[in-house]
Write an enzyme that holds these catalytic residues in place. Structure first.
Site, PDB file in Angstrom:
ATOM      1  N   GLU A   1      -3.043  -9.629  -0.181  1.00  7.61           N
ATOM      2  CA  GLU A   1      -1.866  -8.773  -0.400  1.00  7.61           C
ATOM      3  C   GLU A   1      -1.326  -8.155   0.888  1.00  7.61           C
ATOM      4  OE1 GLU A   1      -2.587  -5.615  -3.147  1.00  7.61           O
ATOM      5  OE2 GLU A   1      -0.667  -4.657  -2.715  1.00  7.61           O
TER       6      GLU A   1
ATOM      7  N   GLU B   1      -1.376   5.123 -10.394  1.00 13.28           N
ATOM      8  CA  GLU B   1      -0.102   4.430 -10.187  1.00 13.28           C
ATOM      9  C   GLU B   1       0.668   4.277 -11.504  1.00 13.28           C
ATOM     10  OE1 GLU B   1      -1.339   0.842  -8.073  1.00 13.28           O
ATOM     11  OE2 GLU B   1      -1.238   1.948  -6.185  1.00 13.28           O
TER      12      GLU B   1
ATOM     13  N   ASP C   1      -6.111   1.261   0.481  1.00 13.49           N
ATOM     14  CA  ASP C   1      -5.712   0.141  -0.372  1.00 13.49           C
ATOM     15  C   ASP C   1      -5.736  -1.180   0.397  1.00 13.49           C
ATOM     16  OD1 ASP C   1      -4.798  -1.271  -2.515  1.00 13.49           O
ATOM     17  OD2 ASP C   1      -2.746  -0.513  -2.454  1.00 13.49           O
TER      18      ASP C   1
HETATM   19  C1  GCU Z   1      -2.324  -2.111  -4.936  1.00 15.01           C
HETATM   20  C2  GCU Z   1      -1.389  -3.179  -5.382  1.00 15.01           C
HETATM   21  C3  GCU Z   1      -1.012  -3.047  -6.829  1.00 15.01           C
HETATM   22  C4  GCU Z   1      -2.274  -2.924  -7.663  1.00 15.01           C
HETATM   23  C5  GCU Z   1      -3.126  -1.796  -7.141  1.00 15.01           C
HETATM   24  C6  GCU Z   1      -4.475  -1.713  -7.818  1.00 15.01           C
HETATM   25  O1  GCU Z   1      -1.657  -0.882  -4.871  1.00 15.01           O
HETATM   26  O2  GCU Z   1      -0.238  -3.161  -4.597  1.00 15.01           O
HETATM   27  O3  GCU Z   1      -0.273  -4.176  -7.183  1.00 15.01           O
HETATM   28  O4  GCU Z   1      -1.934  -2.705  -8.978  1.00 15.01           O
HETATM   29  O5  GCU Z   1      -3.394  -1.997  -5.783  1.00 15.01           O
HETATM   30  O6  GCU Z   1      -5.435  -2.127  -7.207  1.00 15.01           O
HETATM   31  O7  GCU Z   1      -4.566  -1.225  -8.924  1.00 15.01           O
END
Ligand code: GCU
Length: 861
Positions: free
Chosen positions: A419, A312, A391
């Site tokens: 979340e 990400e 996720d």
């Molecule tokens: C999810 C979440 C993110 C977080 C990511 C992770 O995608 O939305 O905010 O950073 O998980 O676990 O690294």
């Protein structure tokens, strides 16, 4: 006060009743969590208590056992109104005796429990020298503390202590929480206020809450806490920050909680000023070594690092053609001499996948990347794996990489912060979800290998292993925002300690400690908790499709198609014909082939595919018939209606607790459950209407898209309000709403054409994160309801995140009455409205009170 409110017109009678019944309802913020140590009222327990010793002797006065002694004194004083005398040596009378194995051996050899592993404990009553000694023996200092908390929990849940004999060991060495706190004091996916650790780029001046947090963690056996976001700031390694971290570690230490941090792999470049962060570069290695040395110089019990890399947008070793093992091992080698560990997250995937590529599959990523590296990691590296391959969805299969690492230690990552599961606005007890993953048998090597046994290190004889919970508590008094969300933190610790515990046992313990031992309270709260995950799954995303939330923004309300046609890979590939991701080996992405053969076989064939995960694995027509006999589309409708009904039932059930628990928590949870039941309807309608328009197949029970009880705001007589389209369309009834813009206030008015009678009047409006619009509802000229839209929901527009319902109960309506809503905007929030729902009350005898006449009713009102 709630009792006064409840008295209504019967004030004198009520006072008399109040005097006759012991008062249970006093205000509580929830700050004490499950460590309230409420007075034990059960007389049977009180009788047992006569036999409790009056003193305590601690054989080891180091910080952790000292906390144990203080906790015992505190708990006994609070629960039994007795102050234990503290002795230095074994007294010539009954006493609690606390110590580690070698100390007990010296002072009371008769009491030795046999070999106790580190962190284990044994509780027993030993008779020696004519006295009864209540021995809490620890395998080490932490064991003494955990044993003490266990004993106090037994007292708090009114268990029979007469035959005290208990010996427990934790399932695995790693029982950590991760906090996703940013150094500016915000928390990524945190729903309970700002960070208890950081503010304004540094560790807070006042870190007292961190010690209280460590106490809560220790009470359920959690032994580590990573204090900052996995999306880590390189500044975490600056000298000033390390000084601040040392202050937090000082707060943690008496509770046996080790501090660890998340690190950004490009820190040598961004903080250290090097030209590279290649993990194999000698200068980079030297830079990291200097940081590790600095950390251990100030925090000798520092736990280690957590790494999120190549994920990400986070920097990672791939930039230099290096593997996760190269990066992990480089750091692990430095941590090793100090007993530190390196947790490398398996949440590594490409978020720019090609949606048109039918073979592309985000779920494959962890296995594809980490399986080839098995055996290449240092023995103090642990791969940290989310329970499912996507996720933290409301339901996912377990990640196949759990069975794909035979020579590498593994930890399961669970998400305590909700979340994708209601964000502390919805009550969702996650233990049953986690249990399903932990109990799942991957059948590696044709033998039983449950996920629990793998992360405990037993299945493949791993050196380490365990459990990581993304907790994200905040400064709010009750730590997690929703009082019932604390059950997830409690349950995480209990499961990490012993994954064999049942969800029901965990719920019951938590409820008794948090609210009351009263059986009515326990059964009501447990009932809500234990049904809540299925209810939430029912009204959000069933059949393994995913949570169906808006994945591009808040991850909260419905945002169904946000998952499709982009690179994030949370696709479910719905079209007019069918729905679901084809992950089969035969025709799909091949993901199923990553599971051991027996599991793969079960998932590959529709004949053996469990309904609950169908759409995760297979693309099927909307009218495909499930094992349960229903078609996919009809089940989708039914599950969403059933889920929303359950949510409404939680609210009704909770009302039974009025007067049985303290007013403050009663009211807070009630308000949240009322909100949840309204938002469950928003979810239900959004998903059902979307599925109906996608499939073209109507609900065979005629519910979806037909709302005879609703009056749309856009169809009302509007003064000042203007009609707007809402996107996505399914998040507003009729795809439209009304807004009051450029006016001081606006009106929406309608004439009631239904039959005269008693009604619940629901007003569906939108409540943005900022702005506190007010709404006033009039029945003819009479004001019947007024509220402010001051909830902090995660969006600044009309959509599934902000749609909210206010219900005015028991309104007497006559045919021809006028209902008028006045909206007053505030800030950017234009007092937005969606519809009103007039829901006839059929069986409310208290309201009908012998007369069905709305005339009589209206004059009474
Ligand atoms: C999810 C979440 C993110 C977080 C990511 C992770 O995608 O939305 O905010 O950073 O998980 O676990 O690294």
């Amino acid at each position: 006060m709630a009792w006064l409110r409840r008295c209504g017109g019967f004030f004198m009678l009520c006072i008399a009743v109040m005097l006759a019944v012991p008062v249970t309802g006093h205000a509580e913020t929830g700050a004490a969590g499950w460590l309230r140590y409420a007075a034990i009222r059960n007389p049977e327990t009180l009788r047992r208590d006569q036999a409790l010793p009056a003193g305590v002797v601690l054989l080891d006065r180091s910080p952790v056992p000292l906390s144990a002694e203080q906790e015992l004194v505190r708990g006994v004083r609070s629960m039994l109104d007795r102050t234990l005398r503290i002795d230095d040596t074994l007294p010539e009378e009954d006493a609690f005796v606390l110590g580690t194995a070698s100390e007990i051996e010296g002072a009371l050899p008769q009491a030795r429990a046999g070999t106790l592993q580190p962190e284990s404990f044994s509780l027993s009553v030993v008779h020696a020298h004519g006295h009864a000694y209540w021995v809490i023996e620890g395998g080490d200092a932490r064991g003494v503390l955990y044993g003490t908390f266990r004993l106090l929990a037994k007292m708090g849940t009114e268990q029979d202590l007469a035959m005290l004999h208990d010996s427990e060991s934790p399932s695995a060495p790693i029982r950590w929480v991760n906090q996703w706190d940013n150094i500016d004091g915000s928390i990524e996916r945190g729903y309970a206020g700002r960070s208890i650790f950081f503010d304004n780029g540094a560790v807070r001046e006042d870190v007292s809450r961190t010690g209280e947090y460590a106490r809560l963690l220790a009470s359920v056996g959690i032994d580590g806490c990573t204090v900052n976001n996995v999306n880590a700031s390189p500044k975490m390694l600056s000298p000033e920050m390390i000084g601040g971290l040392a202050r937090i570690a000082d707060e943690f230490r008496p509770w046996g909680v080790r501090l660890s941090i998340s690190v950004a792999l490009n820190s040598p470049q961004t903080l250290g000023g090097l030209s590279t962060f290649d993990p194999l570069n000698p200068q980079v290695i030297a830079w990291w070594q200097s940081r590790v040395d600095a950390l251990y110089a100030q925090i000798p019990d520092f736990g280690g690092f957590v790494v999120k890399a190549d994920s990400e947008g986070q920097p990672g070793p791939s930039q230099y053609g290096r593997t996760p093992a190269d990066a992990a091992n480089m750091l692990a080698r430095m941590l090793k001499p100090h007993g530190g560990i390196l947790l490398y997250r398996a949440f590594v995937y490409n978020h720019h996948l090609d949606w048109n590529d039918m073979k592309a599959d985000r779920a494959r990523a962890a296995y594809d990347i980490f399986h080839p590296l098995d055996g290449k990691f240092e023995d103090n590296v642990v791969v940290q794996i989310k329970y499912g391959p996507i996720d933290f969805q409301v339901r996912e299969p377990v990640s196949p990489i759990f069975a794909g690492l035979r020579k590498t230690s593994e930890a399961i990552e669970l998400q305590v912060t909700q979340e994708y599961t209601g964000q502390a606005h919805h009550a969702v007890f996650l233990i049953p979800l986690w249990k399903e993953s932990l109990d799942f048998d991957l059948h590696a090597d044709n033998r039983s290998t449950t996920v629990a046994s793998i992360v405990e290190g037993k299945a493949f004889h791993h050196a380490l292993g365990g459990f990581v919970g993304v907790a994200n508590v905040g400064l709010d008094a009750n730590w997690m925002g929703h009082p019932l969300s604390m059950a997830n933190l409690y349950g995480f610790g209990r499961l990490a300690w012993n994954p064999e515990l049942t969800s029901a046992a965990i719920a019951e313990e938590w409820t008794r400690l948090t609210f009351s031992n009263n059986p009515e309270v326990a059964s009501t709260v447990d009932g809500i908790l234990l049904h809540s995950w299925h209810a939430y799954e029912g009204y959000t995303g069933s059949l393994g499709i995913g949570t169906l939330t808006d994945i591009l923004h808040a991850h909260y309300g419905p945002g169904i198609e946000s998952a499709e046609r982009n690179g994030w890979g949370q696709w479910f590939r719905a079209d007019h014909q069918g729905v679901g991701m084809d992950r089969t080996v035969a025709t799909g992405t091949g993901y199923i082939g990553q599971y051991p053969p027996e599991v793969a076989k079960r998932y590959e064939s529709l004949a053996t595919m469990p309904d609950s995960l169908l759409l995760f694995f297979h693309h099927v027509p909307w009218n495909y018939r499930l094992h349960n006999g229903q078609t996919v589309i009809q089940y989708t409708y039914n599950a969403h209606y059933a889920g929303a009904e359950e949510a409404a039932q939680f609210m009704t059930d909770w009302k039974r607790l009025d007067g049985l628990i303290d007013d403050e928590r009663y009211q807070k949870v009630l308000d949240l459950l009322i909100y949840q039941s309204g938002h469950a309807v928003v979810w239900r309608d959004a998903v059902c209407n979307w599925a109906k328009s996608m499939s073209g197949i109507p609900d065979d029970r005629g519910r979806v898209g037909h709302y005879p009880d609703r009056i749309e705001a856009e169809n009302m007589k509007l003064t000042g309000y203007t009609v707007v389209d809402v996107t996505p369309p399914e998040t507003a009834s009729g795809a439209k709403g009304v807004v009051c813009e450029g006016q001081a206030s606006c009106m929406a008015e309608t004439v009631f054409h239904g039959a005269s009678g008693w009604y619940d009047l629901g007003v569906e409006y939108f409540d943005y994160r900022s702005g506190d619009s007010t709404f006033r509802v009039f029945l003819n000229q009479q004001l019947i309801g007024e509220w402010t839209a001051d909830n902090t929901l995660p969006a600044e527009r009309m959509n599934g995140d902000t749609s909210s319902r206010k219900t005015l109960d028991g309104i007497p309506l006559r045919t021809g009455d006028t209902i008028r809503i006045e909206g007053t905007p505030d800030g950017n929030e234009p007092a937005p409205l969606d519809y009103i729902a007039v829901d006839r009350i059929v069986s409310r005898t208290d309201k009908a009170a012998g007369s069905n006449s709305p005339d009589a009713a209206q004059t009474k009102h």
